[in-house]
Enzyme design. Sequence first.
Site, PDB file in Angstrom:
ATOM      1  N   GLY A   1       6.739   5.027   8.290  1.00 38.52           N
ATOM      2  CA  GLY A   1       5.891   6.212   8.344  1.00 38.52           C
ATOM      3  C   GLY A   1       5.984   6.880   9.699  1.00 38.52           C
ATOM      4  O   GLY A   1       6.980   6.733  10.415  1.00 38.52           O
ATOM      5  N   SER A   2       4.919   7.583  10.062  1.00 34.74           N
ATOM      6  CA  SER A   2       4.962   8.384  11.283  1.00 34.74           C
ATOM      7  C   SER A   2       4.794   7.511  12.530  1.00 34.74           C
ATOM      8  O   SER A   2       4.244   6.403  12.468  1.00 34.74           O
ATOM      9  CB  SER A   2       3.842   9.417  11.241  1.00 34.74           C
ATOM     10  OG  SER A   2       2.603   8.748  11.195  1.00 34.74           O
TER      11      SER A   2
ATOM     12  N   GLU B   1       9.257  16.228  15.434  1.00 34.43           N
ATOM     13  CA  GLU B   1       9.737  16.039  14.062  1.00 34.43           C
ATOM     14  C   GLU B   1       8.994  17.020  13.149  1.00 34.43           C
ATOM     15  O   GLU B   1       7.779  16.941  13.005  1.00 34.43           O
ATOM     16  CB  GLU B   1       9.465  14.599  13.604  1.00 34.43           C
ATOM     17  CG  GLU B   1      10.062  14.311  12.248  1.00 34.43           C
ATOM     18  CD  GLU B   1       9.736  12.907  11.739  1.00 34.43           C
ATOM     19  OE1 GLU B   1       8.586  12.480  11.877  1.00 34.43           O
ATOM     20  OE2 GLU B   1      10.646  12.268  11.195  1.00 34.43           O
TER      21      GLU B   1
ATOM     22  N   GLU C   1       9.501   1.405  11.010  1.00 32.56           N
ATOM     23  CA  GLU C   1      10.530   2.400  10.685  1.00 32.56           C
ATOM     24  C   GLU C   1       9.845   3.755  10.810  1.00 32.56           C
ATOM     25  O   GLU C   1       9.126   4.168   9.904  1.00 32.56           O
ATOM     26  CB  GLU C   1      11.031   2.199   9.245  1.00 32.56           C
ATOM     27  CG  GLU C   1      11.749   0.888   9.004  1.00 32.56           C
ATOM     28  CD  GLU C   1      13.213   0.942   9.421  1.00 32.56           C
ATOM     29  OE1 GLU C   1      13.641   1.952  10.003  1.00 32.56           O
ATOM     30  OE2 GLU C   1      13.918  -0.039   9.166  1.00 32.56           O
TER      31      GLU C   1
ATOM     32  N   LYS D   1       0.880  -1.175   0.000  1.00 37.85           N
ATOM     33  CA  LYS D   1       0.000   0.000   0.000  1.00 37.85           C
ATOM     34  C   LYS D   1       0.913   1.219   0.000  1.00 37.85           C
ATOM     35  O   LYS D   1       1.466   1.605   1.027  1.00 37.85           O
ATOM     36  CB  LYS D   1      -0.882  -0.022   1.252  1.00 37.85           C
ATOM     37  CG  LYS D   1      -2.236   0.640   1.102  1.00 37.85           C
ATOM     38  CD  LYS D   1      -2.206   2.112   0.761  1.00 37.85           C
ATOM     39  CE  LYS D   1      -1.942   2.991   1.963  1.00 37.85           C
ATOM     40  NZ  LYS D   1      -1.758   4.410   1.578  1.00 37.85           N
TER      41      LYS D   1
ATOM     42  N   GLU E   1       2.852   8.159  15.024  1.00 39.91           N
ATOM     43  CA  GLU E   1       1.426   8.098  15.335  1.00 39.91           C
ATOM     44  C   GLU E   1       0.749   6.899  14.640  1.00 39.91           C
ATOM     45  O   GLU E   1       0.050   6.106  15.284  1.00 39.91           O
ATOM     46  CB  GLU E   1       0.838   9.407  14.790  1.00 39.91           C
ATOM     47  CG  GLU E   1      -0.514   9.775  15.238  1.00 39.91           C
ATOM     48  CD  GLU E   1      -0.998  10.994  14.433  1.00 39.91           C
ATOM     49  OE1 GLU E   1      -0.219  11.574  13.646  1.00 39.91           O
ATOM     50  OE2 GLU E   1      -2.175  11.319  14.583  1.00 39.91           O
ATOM     51  N   VAL E   2       0.993   6.766  13.339  1.00 39.43           N
ATOM     52  CA  VAL E   2       0.368   5.656  12.605  1.00 39.43           C
ATOM     53  C   VAL E   2       1.057   4.339  12.980  1.00 39.43           C
ATOM     54  O   VAL E   2       0.406   3.292  13.067  1.00 39.43           O
ATOM     55  CB  VAL E   2       0.392   5.898  11.077  1.00 39.43           C
ATOM     56  CG1 VAL E   2      -0.194   4.708  10.327  1.00 39.43           C
ATOM     57  CG2 VAL E   2      -0.388   7.160  10.729  1.00 39.43           C
ATOM     58  N   GLY E   3       2.345   4.386  13.284  1.00 37.86           N
ATOM     59  CA  GLY E   3       3.068   3.183  13.701  1.00 37.86           C
ATOM     60  C   GLY E   3       2.410   2.520  14.905  1.00 37.86           C
ATOM     61  O   GLY E   3       2.315   1.293  14.989  1.00 37.86           O
TER      62      GLY E   3
ATOM     63  N   CYS F   1      13.531  10.808   7.093  1.00 38.72           N
ATOM     64  CA  CYS F   1      13.343  10.378   8.484  1.00 38.72           C
ATOM     65  C   CYS F   1      14.620  10.586   9.288  1.00 38.72           C
ATOM     66  O   CYS F   1      14.578  10.952  10.453  1.00 38.72           O
ATOM     67  CB  CYS F   1      12.929   8.921   8.521  1.00 38.72           C
ATOM     68  SG  CYS F   1      14.065   7.842   7.641  1.00 38.72           S
TER      69      CYS F   1
END
Length: 478
Positions: free
Chosen positions: A224-225, A379, A246, A171, A227-229, A280
């Site tokens: 990704g971020s 970040e 990551e 995705k 928050e979503v991690g 990142c």
Amino acid sequence: MNAHQHFIGGTWTGGGATIPVINPSDGQVMAEIARGGAAEIDRAVKAAEAAMAGEWGRLDAVSRGRLLLKLAELIRRDADDLATLESEDVGKPLSLARSDVQVCARYFEYYGGAADKVHGDTIPFQNGFTVMTVYEPHGVVGVIVPWNYPLQMTGRSVAPALAMGNAVVLKPAEDTSLTALALARLAAEAGFPPGSLNVVTGLGAEAGAALAAHPGIHHISFTGSREVGVLIQTAAAKNTIPVTLELGGKSPQIVFADADLDEAGAVITKAIAQNAGQTCSAGSRVIVEDRIYDRFTADLARRFEALKVGSGAQDLDLGPVVNAKQCARVKGYIDLAEKDGLTILARGGLGTNLPQEGFYVRPTLIGNVPPDHRLAQEEIFGPVLVAIRVRDEAEALRVANGTEYGLAAGIWTSDLGRALRLSKGVKSGQVFINNYGAGGGVELPFGGVKGSGHGREKGFEALYGFGSMKMIAIKHGV
Ligand code: NAD
């Protein structure tokens, strides 16, 4: 405008809702992609399961490796087209996009060569037994990647996942899915069996969430971020499957008076300017020893003032940021610095004839930032570098470790003892001494600690993450 379709089970399929793709350099719609959701993800997972049970699952490691090597060759054949597409889609300068294409090809080359070299062990045990370990693929792997380096991030996760014999459902990020689809087309041309690599485009909260929660997935690789991690790890926990995260960073560059300051200044500026700071591992905090702070930040300021922002095609030092939201977010941090009375030491310039609707942010250097200020903690993911003044090595280490993140760290000193002490003390997944990023080699294991995630990608290490070890104990008597 015809929307780009999903690639599921070796077939292009679409219809239904779409998402506009905006070129960040001019703010105009350049394409449309299919807006997949739970139904498309489910079909892709089933196609991947069928691939594992069929031709792809039966392929030996040598043959898998050859397919990856063939794909690397095709990526290089189409390098110009892929670089142009990536530059338009992400807004990155064309020469950076060109280098991203080469790195993507290199991932498939590296893991193509490694596919038949993942050996197990034999373990000395009691008399009458032979014990061995073998590595097996997890099965169906979900890969979710961000928008900053689409080709690189896709190659970084997809290549080792395929090399280990997994089938993949990818995705890509909704802002930048075009090169992932181009890659799927090349994979089909290379001869990857249907279902071994599937690409479903769509929004994070729809297609992404459906992929993370799907019970048919055996491993998730997420970049990704933070928050979503957390959402991804929670979804993985519900299916008790392993996950590689990551995530973001607020990586320190620690500079001492005895360093080669000219080289440090050049590398530190480039590392935060590259990709408009949307990296990142961008060294986004420069921590400088008190006695050279004024001199060194004045040198950085000169370098920042010389930076030029332009469209992807203009190919200047940096391009626009990826979208309107990110543009407002980064400018919001610069406004906050002004509101809180922080010192703006320098701003870079804008190139000429930039389209008004593009998402351009001038690179900004901010001085004497207190280590606990939001600009030194959060970040920003834009071309903003904060400078922090420290008295000595002990304070430098405390400040370096004083955020929730732990991705990379740069240490600039000619004192070897100090470099080694700090490299052991700093909480991060990578340490660079008198360099930063080491050219980003695909061979170098990469990942975070603390809020930057866990698990390692890149290098040989990644292969073990995309496989699971099985122990086989054989009793044969003495
Ligand atoms: P993001 O977390 O918003 O999105 C990343 C991906 O996750 C996208 O494909 C998105 O569609 C998907 N997603 C969003 N919400 C989801 C949900 N609820 N469920 C499942 N998937 C979902 O991150 P971003 O803004 O695209 O990228 C920037 C972030 O990525 C930064 O924090 C950056 O540091 C990090 N990053 C880390 C690395 C690394 O290797 N550590 C590399 C590149 C980027």
